[in-house]
Each structure stands twice: as structure tokens, then as C-alpha cells.
Enzyme design. Structure first.
Site, PDB file in Angstrom:
ATOM      1  CG  ASP A   1     -28.573  75.947   4.535  1.00  0.00           C
ATOM      2  OD1 ASP A   1     -28.707  75.313   3.559  1.00  0.00           O
ATOM      3  OD2 ASP A   1     -27.904  75.694   5.590  1.00  0.00           O
TER       4      ASP A   1
ATOM      5  CE  LYS B   1     -26.383  73.130   7.433  1.00  0.00           C
ATOM      6  NZ  LYS B   1     -27.633  73.400   7.016  1.00  0.00           N
TER       7      LYS B   1
HETATM    8  P1  NDP Z   1     -29.036  70.804  14.030  1.00  0.00           P
HETATM    9  O1  NDP Z   1     -28.572  69.622  14.515  1.00  0.00           O
HETATM   10  O2  NDP Z   1     -28.073  72.210  13.770  1.00  0.00           O
HETATM   11  O3  NDP Z   1     -30.565  71.650  14.893  1.00  0.00           O
HETATM   12  C1  NDP Z   1     -31.438  70.743  14.895  1.00  0.00           C
HETATM   13  C2  NDP Z   1     -32.508  71.403  15.922  1.00  0.00           C
HETATM   14  O4  NDP Z   1     -33.796  70.640  15.862  1.00  0.00           O
HETATM   15  C3  NDP Z   1     -31.870  71.996  17.312  1.00  0.00           C
HETATM   16  O5  NDP Z   1     -32.680  72.970  17.605  1.00  0.00           O
HETATM   17  C4  NDP Z   1     -32.511  70.743  18.101  1.00  0.00           C
HETATM   18  O6  NDP Z   1     -32.397  70.776  19.353  1.00  0.00           O
HETATM   19  C5  NDP Z   1     -33.763  70.348  17.740  1.00  0.00           C
HETATM   20  N1  NDP Z   1     -34.415  69.103  17.789  1.00  0.00           N
HETATM   21  C6  NDP Z   1     -33.613  67.838  17.337  1.00  0.00           C
HETATM   22  N2  NDP Z   1     -34.364  66.937  17.548  1.00  0.00           N
HETATM   23  C7  NDP Z   1     -35.426  67.455  18.491  1.00  0.00           C
HETATM   24  C8  NDP Z   1     -36.303  66.660  19.470  1.00  0.00           C
HETATM   25  N3  NDP Z   1     -36.542  65.320  19.464  1.00  0.00           N
HETATM   26  N4  NDP Z   1     -37.299  67.612  19.967  1.00  0.00           N
HETATM   27  C9  NDP Z   1     -37.163  68.946  19.927  1.00  0.00           C
HETATM   28  N5  NDP Z   1     -36.046  69.499  19.276  1.00  0.00           N
HETATM   29  C10 NDP Z   1     -35.332  68.809  18.604  1.00  0.00           C
HETATM   30  O7  NDP Z   1     -29.657  70.453  12.768  1.00  0.00           O
HETATM   31  P2  NDP Z   1     -30.020  71.432  11.216  1.00  0.00           P
HETATM   32  O8  NDP Z   1     -30.504  72.829  11.620  1.00  0.00           O
HETATM   33  O9  NDP Z   1     -28.996  71.667  10.345  1.00  0.00           O
HETATM   34  O10 NDP Z   1     -30.876  70.871  10.475  1.00  0.00           O
HETATM   35  C11 NDP Z   1     -32.510  70.520  11.094  1.00  0.00           C
HETATM   36  C12 NDP Z   1     -33.309  69.803   9.970  1.00  0.00           C
HETATM   37  O11 NDP Z   1     -33.448  70.772   8.813  1.00  0.00           O
HETATM   38  C13 NDP Z   1     -32.698  68.612   9.635  1.00  0.00           C
HETATM   39  O12 NDP Z   1     -33.988  67.660   9.313  1.00  0.00           O
HETATM   40  C14 NDP Z   1     -32.239  68.738   8.231  1.00  0.00           C
HETATM   41  O13 NDP Z   1     -32.216  67.660   7.408  1.00  0.00           O
HETATM   42  C15 NDP Z   1     -33.195  69.965   7.834  1.00  0.00           C
HETATM   43  N6  NDP Z   1     -32.608  70.746   6.810  1.00  0.00           N
HETATM   44  C16 NDP Z   1     -33.265  70.964   5.600  1.00  0.00           C
HETATM   45  C17 NDP Z   1     -32.560  71.774   4.734  1.00  0.00           C
HETATM   46  C18 NDP Z   1     -33.370  71.912   3.301  1.00  0.00           C
HETATM   47  O14 NDP Z   1     -32.657  72.180   2.054  1.00  0.00           O
HETATM   48  N7  NDP Z   1     -34.373  71.314   2.958  1.00  0.00           N
HETATM   49  C19 NDP Z   1     -31.324  72.497   4.779  1.00  0.00           C
HETATM   50  C20 NDP Z   1     -30.926  72.368   6.028  1.00  0.00           C
HETATM   51  C21 NDP Z   1     -31.307  71.479   7.022  1.00  0.00           C
HETATM   52  P3  NDP Z   1     -31.279  70.890  20.422  1.00  0.00           P
HETATM   53  O15 NDP Z   1     -30.141  71.892  20.355  1.00  0.00           O
HETATM   54  O16 NDP Z   1     -31.701  70.721  21.709  1.00  0.00           O
HETATM   55  O17 NDP Z   1     -30.667  69.488  19.996  1.00  0.00           O
END
Ligand code: NDP
Length: 282
Positions: A101, A65
Site C-alpha cells: 500500500d 491489516k
Molecule cells: P481502517 O478501518 O483500518 O481505518 C479507517 C479509519 O477511518 C480509522 O481511522 C477510522 O477511525 C476512520 N473512520 C471510519 N469511519 C469514520 C467516521 N465516520 N468518522 C471519522 N473517522 C472515521 O480502514 P483502512 O485504513 O484499511 O481503509 C480506509 C479507507 O481507505 C477505506 O475506504 C478503504 O477502502 C480505502 N483504501 C483504499 C486503498 C486504495 O488502494 N485506494 C487502499 C487501502 C484502503 P476509528 O479508528 O475511530 O474507527
């Protein structure tokens, strides 16, 4: 038949095809929505193909994104505000980036909860979805606290929010002590990480030994399983919690409206989502 695609990785689990294909069908549009597994290096060729084959639009999902932003021709104000794009409109070969979003989240949140005029919202994560959520909440006038694993990603997001929304933003590291330090006037906790998503549904972003802030409501962007461990914890703590399915639906409806210029058939889209979730949980 016109193609609208979902670009990202992984996309196999996505329910967007179910929602959008239901909408195209009830609207009588000869369009189809298809998820295409896309790695970062495959994104630019996919956009070239979108121009060449005149696909009307696309959705972009994790982890692309933010990566997609410099590859587009124009950004709609909704994408400028968030610095992330989840929807592309192909305007005669000119690719315009939008973000649905942020509005999708706020609309669903407001449908379930009266957003107070002030207070602190804690956001877990600092990725693309956290950006959209934070921007929407800052627009509502809430103070933001980010708890994130990557300090640099959180710092950049905090700076962007201060610049674009004049928001008050704090950043805490992803350690147990941060969860215990949440300000007392916390009104909302949002999980914007994938923690708790099926099949790893025993994971939870919130340490089970730390009480949730009393008086806060919880919103989990994760929508599979039906009730995440985090939501279950909120319910057992006597707090209201909301699942991410409502945001999924509303951001999808807004994307549909950007591509087609028509009002989205939300009722039928919701029914299709509901059926798909029931099948998943069966
Ligand atoms: P990104 O990959 O852009 O960001 C994920 C975030 O979660 C980052 O801050 C990442 O940290 C953190 N993270 C991932 N794994 C861990 C962990 N094990 N411990 C701590 N932090 C963690 O993904 P998105 O932001 O696009 O999506 C995030 C979630 O939201 C997904 O599950 C997605 O499916 C959901 N979502 C739902 C939507 C809806 O309409 N309901 C819309 C958009 C997203 P780091 O940067 O360190 O990797």
C-alpha cells in the site's frame, strides 16, 4: 488451479478480484483470485488453510491489516516499516507479510504530482491505510498532521512514525476546529477514512463549511464513486485532486509481482479496473 485470496470484511465491493484475475489471465497463469469474507476470529484458520492447501498468496484488507501481523512467520521490511500487512506471500509454508500500500500510494502520487521537498501533509484517519500513506509521506520528508477519530490510534501511529522515520508528526482531534487549524504550509490533504464511499457517497471527511488549505492538493483513497464529494469540493475550490483508483492499481501490481516473481501486466490491469469502474458508475 492455484488460489490467491483476499481476506477481510466487507470484501464484496472489492475490485481486486477484477484486477488480479485479469493479470493472471493475460499472463497465462492457471491461478484465480477470490475474495473471502473473513472476520478477525476466522483469520488464523484461513492462514492455516493457506499453508495446508499451498495457496501462493493473499491480500489482507480492512479491518485485519494490523491484526494479521503477529500471525505471520516473517515480515518483509516494507511491512516492518508500516506495521501493517496487505500482502502475504506463501514461501513453502512460511507466510511472509509485505506492505505494498505504501509504495503503491507514493508511486501513484508521484505519477500525478511533484512531491515537494518539505511542507505539511494532513492525513484524515489513523487506520491501516493511513499508516501506509503516512509512512510513504514521511519517507518523502514531509511533516505529518493526523486528524483522527480515535485519539489512541492516532497517538500510537504518531509515535511509530517518529520512531521509524524520525518524522515530525502532530495529532489533532476529529472536531471542526481542527480542520480550520491546518498549518498554512499544508501541501497535501489525504482522506484515509471510508467517508464518502458509495453507497454513502453524500458523506465527506472534510466539513463543508471549512475552506480547504489554499495551494494544497487532495488525494482521496476512496475510489467509488468516480468523483467523491470531497474531491468535488477540492475541484470547486480550484485544487488538484487525485482518486484512489491509481493506488489500488499500483498496490495490486506490486502484490502480483511479489506472488509471481513476474512483472505485472499493468496496462491490462488498468483496463480491467477502468471497465469495472465504468460498470459501477453506469
Ligand atoms: P481502517 O478501518 O483500518 O481505518 C479507517 C479509519 O477511518 C480509522 O481511522 C477510522 O477511525 C476512520 N473512520 C471510519 N469511519 C469514520 C467516521 N465516520 N468518522 C471519522 N473517522 C472515521 O480502514 P483502512 O485504513 O484499511 O481503509 C480506509 C479507507 O481507505 C477505506 O475506504 C478503504 O477502502 C480505502 N483504501 C483504499 C486503498 C486504495 O488502494 N485506494 C487502499 C487501502 C484502503 P476509528 O479508528 O475511530 O474507527
Amino acid at each position: 488451479m492455484k488460489r490467491v485470496v483476499l481476506l477481510g470484511s466487507p470484501v464484496a465491493h472489492s475490485l481486486s478480484p477484477v484486477i488480479q484475475n485479469a493479470a493472471f489471465q493475460v499472463s497465462g497463469l492457471d491461478w484465480c483470485y477470490e475474495a473471502i469474507e473473513t472476520e478477525a476470529e476466522e483469520l488464523e484458520p484461513a492462514l492455516d488453510r493457506m499453508r495446508a492447501e499451498a495457496w501462493p498468496g493473499a491480500n489482507v484488507t480492512l479491518p485485519l491489516k494490523e491484526t494479521v501481523v503477529p500471525l505471520l512467520d516473517v515480515l518483509d521490511p516494507s511491512a516492518v516499516e508500516v506495521s501493517a500487512v496487505n500482502t502475504i506471500v506463501n514461501d513453502g509454508g512460511r507466510l511472509v507479510g509485505h506492505n505494498t500500500d505504501s509504495l503503491g500510494f507514493v508511486r501513484d502520487l508521484r505519477a500525478h504530482w511533484q512531491v515537494p521537498a518539505d511542507g505539511v501533509a494532513v492525513i484524515l484517519g489513523a487506520g491501516g491505510a493511513a499508516r501506509a500513506v503516512a509512512s510513504g509521506l514521511a519517507r518523502q520528508g514531509l511533516e505529518i498532521v493526523l486528524i483522527a477519530r480515535s485519539p489512541e490510534r492516532a497517538r500510537v501511529l504518531a509515535e511509530d512514525l517518529r520512531r521509524t522515520h524520525a518524522a515530525k508528526v502532530g495529532v489533532l482531534p476529529w472536531i471542526g476546529a481542527s480542520f480550520a487549524q491546518i498549518p498554512e504550509h499544508c501541501v497535501l490533504v489525504v482522506n484515509a477514512t471510508p467517508l464518502g464511499m458509495a453507497p454513502a457517497d453524500q458523506d465527506t471527511p472534510w466539513p463543508p463549511e471549512v475552506p480547504l488549505p489554499p495551494g494544497a492538493v487532495v488525494y482521496d483513497l476512496v475510489y467509488t464513486p468516480k468523483e467523491t464529494r470531497f474531491q468535488q469540493y477540492a475541484r470547486q475550490s480550484g485544487l488538484q485532486s487525485m482518486p484512489g483508483g491509481g493506488m489500488l492499481l499500483e498496490q495490486g501490481a506490486l502484490s502480483y509481482e511479489r506472488w509471481t516473481g513476474r512483472r505485472a501486466p499493468r496496462r491490462q490491469m488498468r483496463a480491467a479496473l477502468h471497465r469495472a469502474l465504468e460498470r459501477l458508475h453506469a
